[in-house]
Design an enzyme around this catalytic site. Structure first.
Site, PDB file in Angstrom:
ATOM      1  N   ASP A 167      -3.052  95.451   7.100  1.00 41.15           N
ATOM      2  CA  ASP A 167      -3.139  94.401   8.096  1.00 41.15           C
ATOM      3  C   ASP A 167      -4.088  93.366   7.541  1.00 41.15           C
ATOM      4  O   ASP A 167      -5.163  93.690   7.037  1.00 41.15           O
ATOM      5  CB  ASP A 167      -3.607  94.892   9.460  1.00 41.15           C
ATOM      6  N   GLY A 198       2.871  83.425   3.155  1.00 35.50           N
ATOM      7  CA  GLY A 198       1.917  83.142   4.226  1.00 35.50           C
ATOM      8  C   GLY A 198       1.154  81.849   4.001  1.00 35.50           C
ATOM      9  O   GLY A 198       1.750  80.805   3.678  1.00 35.50           O
ATOM     10  N   TYR A 199      -0.164  81.925   4.142  1.00 36.84           N
ATOM     11  CA  TYR A 199      -1.007  80.730   4.024  1.00 36.84           C
ATOM     12  C   TYR A 199      -1.420  80.445   2.575  1.00 36.84           C
ATOM     13  O   TYR A 199      -2.251  79.563   2.339  1.00 36.84           O
ATOM     14  CB  TYR A 199      -2.245  80.881   4.911  1.00 36.84           C
ATOM     15  N   ASP A 200      -0.853  81.171   1.621  1.00 37.36           N
ATOM     16  CA  ASP A 200      -1.249  81.031   0.213  1.00 37.36           C
ATOM     17  C   ASP A 200      -1.257  79.594  -0.317  1.00 37.36           C
ATOM     18  O   ASP A 200      -2.160  79.225  -1.055  1.00 37.36           O
ATOM     19  CB  ASP A 200      -0.364  81.899  -0.698  1.00 37.36           C
ATOM     20  N   HIS A 215      -7.892  89.063  -1.396  1.00 39.21           N
ATOM     21  CA  HIS A 215      -8.322  90.075  -0.443  1.00 39.21           C
ATOM     22  C   HIS A 215      -7.552  91.383  -0.645  1.00 39.21           C
ATOM     23  O   HIS A 215      -8.129  92.452  -0.722  1.00 39.21           O
ATOM     24  CB  HIS A 215      -8.130  89.534   0.974  1.00 39.21           C
ATOM     25  N   PRO A 235       7.868  91.463   2.597  1.00 40.12           N
ATOM     26  CA  PRO A 235       8.245  91.610   1.180  1.00 40.12           C
ATOM     27  C   PRO A 235       7.140  91.152   0.223  1.00 40.12           C
ATOM     28  O   PRO A 235       7.014  91.704  -0.882  1.00 40.12           O
ATOM     29  CB  PRO A 235       9.481  90.716   1.019  1.00 40.12           C
ATOM     30  N   THR A 248       5.027  98.573   5.602  1.00 41.69           N
ATOM     31  CA  THR A 248       5.051  97.136   5.850  1.00 41.69           C
ATOM     32  C   THR A 248       6.466  96.600   5.750  1.00 41.69           C
ATOM     33  O   THR A 248       7.269  97.105   4.961  1.00 41.69           O
ATOM     34  CB  THR A 248       4.138  96.368   4.865  1.00 41.69           C
ATOM     35  N   SER A 249       6.776  95.590   6.557  1.00 41.94           N
ATOM     36  CA  SER A 249       8.083  94.931   6.483  1.00 41.94           C
ATOM     37  C   SER A 249       7.969  93.607   5.754  1.00 41.94           C
ATOM     38  O   SER A 249       8.932  92.850   5.685  1.00 41.94           O
ATOM     39  CB  SER A 249       8.626  94.652   7.886  1.00 41.94           C
TER      40      SER A 249
HETATM   41  N1  LIG Z   1       4.192  89.760  16.996  1.00 42.67           N
HETATM   42  C1  LIG Z   1       2.926  89.403  16.772  1.00 42.67           C
HETATM   43  N2  LIG Z   1       2.245  88.651  17.685  1.00 42.67           N
HETATM   44  C2  LIG Z   1       0.971  88.296  17.479  1.00 42.67           C
HETATM   45  N3  LIG Z   1       0.256  88.611  16.394  1.00 42.67           N
HETATM   46  C3  LIG Z   1       0.877  89.346  15.459  1.00 42.67           C
HETATM   47  C4  LIG Z   1       2.235  89.785  15.584  1.00 42.67           C
HETATM   48  N4  LIG Z   1       2.557  90.490  14.481  1.00 42.67           N
HETATM   49  C5  LIG Z   1       1.454  90.509  13.726  1.00 42.67           C
HETATM   50  N5  LIG Z   1       0.443  89.841  14.303  1.00 42.67           N
HETATM   51  C6  LIG Z   1      -0.921  89.684  13.803  1.00 42.67           C
HETATM   52  C7  LIG Z   1      -1.483  91.025  13.424  1.00 42.67           C
HETATM   53  C8  LIG Z   1      -2.132  90.832  12.123  1.00 42.67           C
HETATM   54  O1  LIG Z   1      -3.545  90.987  12.227  1.00 42.67           O
HETATM   55  C9  LIG Z   1      -1.802  89.425  11.665  1.00 42.67           C
HETATM   56  C10 LIG Z   1      -1.132  89.425  10.335  1.00 42.67           C
HETATM   57  O2  LIG Z   1       0.066  90.110  10.424  1.00 42.67           O
HETATM   58  P1  LIG Z   1       0.436  91.362   9.539  1.00 42.67           P
HETATM   59  O3  LIG Z   1       0.909  92.422  10.456  1.00 42.67           O
HETATM   60  O4  LIG Z   1      -0.695  91.702   8.611  1.00 42.67           O
HETATM   61  O5  LIG Z   1       1.643  90.789   8.656  1.00 42.67           O
HETATM   62  P2  LIG Z   1       3.169  91.122   8.706  1.00 42.67           P
HETATM   63  O6  LIG Z   1       3.564  91.401  10.131  1.00 42.67           O
HETATM   64  O7  LIG Z   1       3.845  90.028   7.973  1.00 42.67           O
HETATM   65  O8  LIG Z   1       3.306  92.430   7.834  1.00 42.67           O
HETATM   66  P3  LIG Z   1       3.492  93.968   8.234  1.00 42.67           P
HETATM   67  O9  LIG Z   1       4.935  94.257   8.167  1.00 42.67           O
HETATM   68  O10 LIG Z   1       2.706  94.665   7.168  1.00 42.67           O
HETATM   69  O11 LIG Z   1       2.923  94.193   9.607  1.00 42.67           O
HETATM   70  O12 LIG Z   1      -0.966  88.853  12.657  1.00 42.67           O
HETATM   71 MG   LIG Z   2       2.844  92.882  11.251  1.00 40.32          MG
END
Ligand SMILES: Nc1ncnc2c1ncn2[C@H]1C[C@H](O)[C@@H](COP(=O)(O)OP(=O)(O)OP(=O)(O)O)O1
Ligand SMILES: [Mg+2]
Length: 203
Positions: free
Chosen positions: A68, A151-153, A178, A10, A7-8
């Protein structure tokens, strides 16, 4: 075991490191392996988590754990869901919170019900994968509260706790969230070492 947190984000890294500490594994991150991550184009949290975890496991040769997760508001037809990280094309958490509040301006009481979903996928370099899920129900407030979390916290109110995720300590959030539930499921599966593959394999 050495595990790469795929994950990216933080905020996720912080919660995963704290939650997985009891396992005693060495936790590496994408800071140790600068990879260009795949596009998250899946239709579900599970698909996106699989995509990320499998990619990092293959690229590093080490087991990888991806998260995710997102917010689901039934009165908005499930929005923002898998678009949580890019809701309304907004670039920052704060802007996305403002956008969500606009979208929900007409919604009152039970219509403001929402849930947070997290899917953790643990992928091994040999192709074996395991998934762990957690969910929590709450309400979207009409204004943000608290400075913690991400995020939405600040908008997500947990009735049982009487506060938003942004008003909780890391420990408190882990108890209700969650991601906390998903981590708990993983810890339980690994209580006696790696779980037998035949029952942990995804169909
Ligand atoms: N570039 C994007 N465009 C549209 N939806 C996106 C994009 N990136 C992520 N999402 C969607 C996918 C996920 O189900 C949701 C939440 O993002 P998520 O990937 O869990 O968080 P994140 O991108 O902050 O962390 P991670 O680095 O773990 O991917 O948003
Ligand atoms: Mg992501």
């Amino acid at each position: 075991m050495r595990l790469v947190l795929a994950t990216s984000n933080p905020g996720k890294v912080r919660e995963l490191k704290k939650g997985l500490a009891p396992l005693g594994w060495t936790l590496l991150s994408l800071a140790d392996f600068p990879l260009r991550m795949p596009k998250e184009e899946g239709a579900t949290f599970l698909e996106n988590a699989l995509l990320k975890a499998a990619y990092v496991a293959k690229a590093t040769g080490l087991p990888a754990l991806a998260d995710d997760s997102g917010l689901v508001v039934p009165a908005l037809g499930g929005e923002p869901g898998v678009y949580s990280a890019r809701y309304g094309g907004r670039e920052t958490d704060k802007e996305r919170n403002v956008y969500l509040l606009e979208r929900m301006r007409h919604l009152k009481g039970e219509e403001r019900k929402a849930r947070f979903v997290a899917v953790l996928v643990l992928a091994y370099p040999d192709g074996h994968v395991e998934a762990y899920e957690g969910q929590v129900e709450g309400y979207i407030l009409e204004a943000p509260r608290g400075e913690g979390g991400f995020g939405y916290d600040p908008l997500f109110y947990v009735p049982e706790a009487g506060k938003t995720f942004a008003e909780m300590t890391l420990e408190e959030k882990a108890r209700y969230s969650h991601r906390g539930q998903a981590i708990k499921a993983l810890l339980k599966a690994y209580e006696q070492g790696p779980p037998p593959r035949e029952i942990s394999q995804l169909e």
